[in-house]
Design a protein around this motif. Structure first.
Motif: not given
Length: 375
Positions: A3, A5-6, A79-80, A102-103, A105, A108, A137
């Motif tokens: 997915e 992330s923006r 997302d960020w 961004l990836y 996980d 934060d 995040r």
């Protein structure tokens, strides 16, 4: 399927036509949206931001930088969040690391390497380095606090051991040009900052940081006695609040005392500061300078050797470029020369100049010794 992330870039600006294009150029290809909060520009700032496809929002200035930043964050959809100032620039060779981050996980909140230039012009040997939290995040509820010298409320969001482990770092440099002499003078930063800080000082339950920031402003204009008074008040307020004073306070305190030539006043207090932060090269260097000027040369030499061993890579501290490299070698040369170890002193000065060929003091000291050698 991964997915996507923006990433949202959030900024606040006012009359930044001289630098906003440079900043946006450095990240335009790696962010998904640009949120600009304008607090009253009268130049071409808004026009330039629009040319980059930014969403420009108007905000009525209320003398609160955090309110302005939070206004933009609340309207971001990524997302960020990446936050920058207009007088900053992301290293273009490293900017794609923003997308990679961004990836991750596991995190934060992410820190970057902030390179702060000072002096009359951009000089890689006149910088202050530190790591700085610039990516977080959006959904976690991070917000800015403090009316001036605003910071992320990380302590309110990340409290447990597991949460604190979700703080990470990425090898990305951001260059800050806002404290070059010309920028400070043109923006009248001293007048603006000192006025806002003194207003905040009048408020009940003000942060212990306020006295530190006031002291920093006075230090910058060489009002050392006033700066010293405020940094000491900051230290006391941190202690009374039950906290160990941050390393930056001791760095400022002993930098002031050295600037005043108060080496007796700095000793042996510097020992307690170094004991609190033994891996902070700047404090070690100041200790060495104090020892040197107290004619405790052999002790000083050991400290400068330790500074060189520590180096300047520990960016959890505010590191002045040179104190773990060419400046430490220069002072090592001074110590060796005073001890009559002339060949070793020559080598130390040469090593200093090999790392910074514009250090005039080292060049003059070296030439003086070489002239004696020829005679």
């Amino acid at each position: 399927m991964i997915e996507l992330s923006r990433l949202s870039l959030c900024m606040i600006v006012k009359n930044e036509e001289d630098c906003i294009g440079r900043c946006l150029d450095s990240v335009k290809d790696v962010v998904d949206e640009i949120i600009i909060v304008d607090t009253g520009s009268t130049d071409r700032t808004i026009e330039i931001c629009n040319s980059y496809g930014a969403d420009v929002l108007q905000f009525s200035w209320n003398e609160n930088f955090s309110d302005a930043r939070n206004y933009g964050i609340e309207r971001a959809t990524g997302d960020w969040i990446l936050w920058l100032d207009a007088d900053e620039e992301v290293d273009k060779a490293e900017r794609y690391k923003l997308r990679d981050s961004l990836y991750q996980d596991d995190y934060d909140l992410l820190f970057i390497h902030l390179v702060n230039y000072y002096g009359n012009e951009v000089d890689p040997d006149k910088v202050i380095n530190v790591e700085h939290s610039r990516l977080f995040r959006r959904e976690k509820g991070f917000r800015f606090v403090n009316k001036i010298h605003e910071t992320i409320n990380a302590n309110e969001i990340l409290k447990t051991k597991e949460e604190l482990e979700r703080i990470g770092r990425i090898p990305l440099k951001v260059y800050h040009y806002g404290y070059l002499n010309r920028a400070v003078d043109e923006k009248k930063k001293y007048e603006r900052n000192i006025t806002m800080l003194k207003k905040e000082l009048d408020e009940d339950n003000h942060s212990p940081w306020i006295h530190y920031h006031i002291g920093s402003e006075y230090y910058r204009i060489n009002e050392f006695e006033i700066a010293f008074e405020h940094v000491n008040k900051s230290i006391v307020e941190f202690i009374l609040a039950g906290y160990t004073p941050p390393s930056m306070l001791y760095k400022l305190k002993y930098s002031i005392l050295i600037s005043l030539g108060s080496f007796e006043g700095a000793w042996p207090g510097i020992e307690k500061a170094v004991a609190l932060y033994p891996d902070y090269v700047d404090l070690q260097f100041y200790k060495g300078v104090i020892l040197y000027y107290k004619d405790m040369v052999q002790e000083a030499l050991k400290v400068f050797d330790h500074c060189i061993e520590l180096g300047e890579e520990n960016l959890k501290y505010l590191i002045l470029r040179g104190l773990g490299s060419f400046q430490a070698w220069y002072y090592k040369g001074l110590c060796l020369e005073k001890m009559g170890e002339i060949e070793e002193a020559i080598h130390a000065y040469q090593e200093s100049l090999s790392q910074c060929d514009t250090l005039d003091a080292a060049r003059e000291a070296l030439n003086k010794l070489l002239d004696k050698e020829v005679r």
